[in-house]
Design a protein around this motif. Structure first.
Motif, mmCIF file in Angstrom:
data_model
loop_
_atom_site.group_PDB
_atom_site.id
_atom_site.type_symbol
_atom_site.label_atom_id
_atom_site.label_comp_id
_atom_site.label_asym_id
_atom_site.label_seq_id
_atom_site.Cartn_x
_atom_site.Cartn_y
_atom_site.Cartn_z
ATOM 1 N N MET A 192 -6.838 -43.359 -20.317
ATOM 2 C CA MET A 192 -7.239 -42.332 -19.355
ATOM 3 C C MET A 192 -5.759 -41.476 -19.448
ATOM 4 O O MET A 192 -5.656 -40.344 -19.141
ATOM 5 C CB MET A 192 -7.524 -42.797 -18.150
ATOM 6 N N PHE A 210 -4.791 -39.081 -22.125
ATOM 7 C CA PHE A 210 -5.726 -37.950 -22.284
ATOM 8 C C PHE A 210 -4.910 -37.239 -21.004
ATOM 9 O O PHE A 210 -4.986 -35.801 -21.607
ATOM 10 C CB PHE A 210 -7.080 -38.435 -22.052
ATOM 11 N N LYS A 211 -4.682 -37.334 -19.836
ATOM 12 C CA LYS A 211 -4.067 -36.582 -18.834
ATOM 13 C C LYS A 211 -3.032 -36.061 -19.212
ATOM 14 O O LYS A 211 -2.546 -34.795 -19.008
ATOM 15 C CB LYS A 211 -4.144 -37.238 -17.633
ATOM 16 N N ARG A 227 -12.389 -31.534 -20.074
ATOM 17 C CA ARG A 227 -12.865 -32.654 -19.188
ATOM 18 C C ARG A 227 -13.392 -33.707 -19.958
ATOM 19 O O ARG A 227 -13.952 -33.753 -21.116
ATOM 20 C CB ARG A 227 -13.671 -32.165 -18.029
ATOM 21 N N THR A 228 -13.452 -34.913 -19.269
ATOM 22 C CA THR A 228 -14.457 -35.992 -19.698
ATOM 23 C C THR A 228 -15.861 -36.016 -19.059
ATOM 24 O O THR A 228 -15.893 -35.344 -18.050
ATOM 25 C CB THR A 228 -13.923 -37.383 -19.322
ATOM 26 N N VAL A 242 -12.980 -36.283 -15.132
ATOM 27 C CA VAL A 242 -11.645 -36.307 -15.292
ATOM 28 C C VAL A 242 -11.201 -35.094 -16.226
ATOM 29 O O VAL A 242 -11.883 -34.845 -17.255
ATOM 30 C CB VAL A 242 -10.870 -37.473 -15.780
ATOM 31 N N GLY A 243 -10.283 -34.205 -15.741
ATOM 32 C CA GLY A 243 -9.999 -33.237 -16.394
ATOM 33 C C GLY A 243 -8.853 -32.245 -16.047
ATOM 34 O O GLY A 243 -8.297 -32.639 -15.110
ATOM 35 N N ASN A 288 -15.363 -39.540 -23.264
ATOM 36 C CA ASN A 288 -14.649 -40.170 -22.743
ATOM 37 C C ASN A 288 -13.088 -39.908 -22.984
ATOM 38 O O ASN A 288 -13.043 -39.089 -23.946
ATOM 39 C CB ASN A 288 -14.721 -41.914 -22.796
ATOM 40 N N ALA A 289 -12.196 -40.460 -22.195
ATOM 41 C CA ALA A 289 -10.718 -39.914 -22.283
ATOM 42 C C ALA A 289 -10.186 -40.494 -23.709
ATOM 43 O O ALA A 289 -9.513 -39.575 -24.364
ATOM 44 C CB ALA A 289 -9.900 -40.478 -21.350
ATOM 45 N N PHE A 305 -8.914 -37.882 -26.299
ATOM 46 C CA PHE A 305 -7.338 -37.759 -26.990
ATOM 47 C C PHE A 305 -7.430 -37.795 -28.622
ATOM 48 O O PHE A 305 -6.619 -37.295 -29.062
ATOM 49 C CB PHE A 305 -6.703 -39.082 -26.375
#
Length: 132
Positions: A1, A4-5, A39-40, A44-45, A73-74, A78
């Motif tokens: 995660m 990805f962020k 985003r996911t 999350v995004g 998903n993250a 990625f």
């Protein structure tokens, strides 16, 4: 995660640098106003805004983006966003449903053109006969 962020944050930094240092990229974004998000599926995004020949981003999501790239998903996000063969990875993600696009497809295509400025330029050597 976390990877990805970080990738979403660094994307903004890299695009800002290109806009400031590459006149072709600056012309490409001139006059453009666009809000989009990546985003996911779990929410999350990051939200991005292009306005006044600049790009800005903030963590979190917006209510009315012009388009959204949503990954299952993250890890998949990625993998696809950091792939060397970005266009092929994007298409594979769409085909496998690891990536879903909602919103204005023409704006997505414009964004793909913007990300092309992040690709390294091939330098042709005068001694490279395969380039001709």
């Amino acid at each position: 995660m976390l990877k990805f962020k970080f990738l979403l944050w660094i994307l903004n930094q890299l695009l800002q640098r290109q806009i400031k240092s590459n006149p072709d990229c600056a012309r490409y974004v001139a006059g453009k106003e666009l809000i989009f998000q990546i985003r996911t599926a779990s929410g999350v995004g990051r939200c991005y805004a292009i306005r006044d020949s600049a790009i800005r981003s903030s963590s979190g999501l917006t209510a009315n983006p012009e388009f959204t790239l949503s990954f299952n998903n993250a890890a998949k996000g990625f993998e696809i966003l950091s792939a060397k063969d970005s266009q092929a990875a994007f298409l594979r993600g769409l085909g496998s449903k690891d990536l879903t696009i909602t919103g204005d497809f023409l704006e997505v295509m414009w964004f793909q053109g913007l990300t092309a400025f992040l690709q390294p330029q091939k330098v042709i050597s005068p001694y490279d006969r395969t380039a001709f």
